[in-house]
Motif scaffolding. Sequence first.
Motif, short mmCIF file in Angstrom:
data_model
loop_
_atom_site.label_atom_id
_atom_site.label_comp_id
_atom_site.label_asym_id
_atom_site.label_seq_id
_atom_site.Cartn_x
_atom_site.Cartn_y
_atom_site.Cartn_z
N VAL A 26 -22.50 39.05 37.04
CA VAL A 26 -21.95 39.92 36.37
C VAL A 26 -22.14 41.38 36.74
CG1 VAL A 26 -21.60 41.10 33.97
CG2 VAL A 26 -21.56 38.24 34.31
N ASN A 27 -23.31 41.57 36.91
CA ASN A 27 -23.99 43.05 37.31
C ASN A 27 -23.25 43.39 38.79
OD1 ASN A 27 -25.51 44.72 35.82
ND2 ASN A 27 -27.47 43.23 36.25
N LEU B 218 -11.45 45.31 36.18
CA LEU B 218 -11.82 46.26 35.68
C LEU B 218 -12.42 47.34 36.58
CD1 LEU B 218 -13.05 45.09 31.95
CD2 LEU B 218 -10.92 46.04 32.83
N GLY B 219 -13.50 46.95 37.51
CA GLY B 219 -14.06 47.52 38.38
C GLY B 219 -13.39 48.24 39.20
N VAL B 220 -11.86 47.69 39.58
CA VAL B 220 -11.19 48.37 40.60
C VAL B 220 -10.58 49.55 40.07
CG1 VAL B 220 -9.05 47.99 41.88
CG2 VAL B 220 -10.64 46.07 41.47
N MET C 71 -17.74 51.40 35.99
CA MET C 71 -17.99 50.28 35.23
C MET C 71 -19.43 49.76 35.50
SD MET C 71 -16.24 48.36 33.19
CE MET C 71 -16.29 46.96 32.41
N SER C 72 -19.81 49.83 36.70
CA SER C 72 -21.20 49.34 37.03
C SER C 72 -22.25 49.65 36.36
CB SER C 72 -21.67 49.60 38.53
OG SER C 72 -21.64 50.74 38.76
N ASN C 73 -22.15 51.27 35.68
CA ASN C 73 -23.02 51.90 34.84
C ASN C 73 -22.96 51.25 33.46
OD1 ASN C 73 -24.10 53.48 37.05
ND2 ASN C 73 -22.37 54.68 36.48
N PHE C 74 -21.56 51.01 33.02
CA PHE C 74 -21.86 50.44 31.78
C PHE C 74 -22.07 49.15 31.53
CE2 PHE C 74 -18.77 47.80 28.86
CZ PHE C 74 -19.18 48.35 27.64
N ILE C 75 -21.79 48.33 32.54
CA ILE C 75 -22.44 46.94 32.88
C ILE C 75 -23.77 46.54 32.62
CG2 ILE C 75 -22.28 44.70 33.86
CD1 ILE C 75 -19.80 45.37 32.38
N SER C 76 -24.43 47.65 33.53
CA SER C 76 -26.11 47.49 33.28
C SER C 76 -26.49 47.92 32.01
CB SER C 76 -26.61 48.57 34.57
OG SER C 76 -25.79 48.26 35.85
N ILE C 77 -26.09 48.74 31.44
CA ILE C 77 -26.54 48.96 30.02
C ILE C 77 -26.14 47.88 29.02
CG2 ILE C 77 -25.99 50.31 27.86
CD1 ILE C 77 -25.45 52.84 29.92
#
Length: 266
Positions: free
Chosen positions: A90-91, A171-173, A178-184
Amino acid sequence: MKFYYIPLEIWKQKDLIIQFTLRDLHIRYKGSYLGVLWSLLTPLFMLAIYSFVFTQVFKAKWAFAGSDQPSFSLLIFTGMIVFQIFSEPVNRASTIITSQPNLIKKVVFPAEVLPISIVMSGLINSCFAFIVLLAAALVMGHLSLTVIYLPLVLLPIILLTAGTALVIAVLGVYIRDMSNFISILINAVYFMSPVFYPVSAVPKKFQTIMYINPLTSVIENSRNVILNAQPPVWTGYVLHLFISLVIFIIGYKFFCSSKEMFADAI
């Protein structure tokens, strides 16, 4: 695409999925001296550190098999391995499409292979950690025949991870941070999942919220079948399997309906 066509569509791409899964594993250990051995050594070192910190430093105990101290590290380690199956793919999913522009711009390339392959790669990597866990459980006398349920227990989290990764890949496209939000978000889910504690330690008014989290059922059932000599709790299992299957179907259909626009967006 009707949902019952999805397994057939994935099966058609099995060779590509295997190829990209092996490619991902190769890239992961490319240039290292020990290569794939790190997949065994890393969880072995982690288990040794957990055993020392939690049993010798914090003197932590868990209501399990007579509360013997080595068991606490095994319980923690089980929760962390299960969570890793979910968190790692997911990350990575938010950048898996944008990091492969040459492949995505090929008209005939099935882009869904990329997020599915990182899920498979993460699962294979976690299998090495499970080998260490099972060996430690056997040595400590906690391993029982109920471990045969483990593949079945892990099925919901595999479907959940694949479905979530497919959605996040899309969504990442379009959302590059998005990667910063997913990490949190992953960190929040980490502490809201029973990795370092049993659900019974949570106040009763919050336990229902805990069980809404699909990871809770998988983590607790994994501990049951590996360490507690108990079969899975089937009521919660069936519910979360259904939820995970729905998430996977939605994720796959969402990805397939969006992938034609990837080339223009990258």
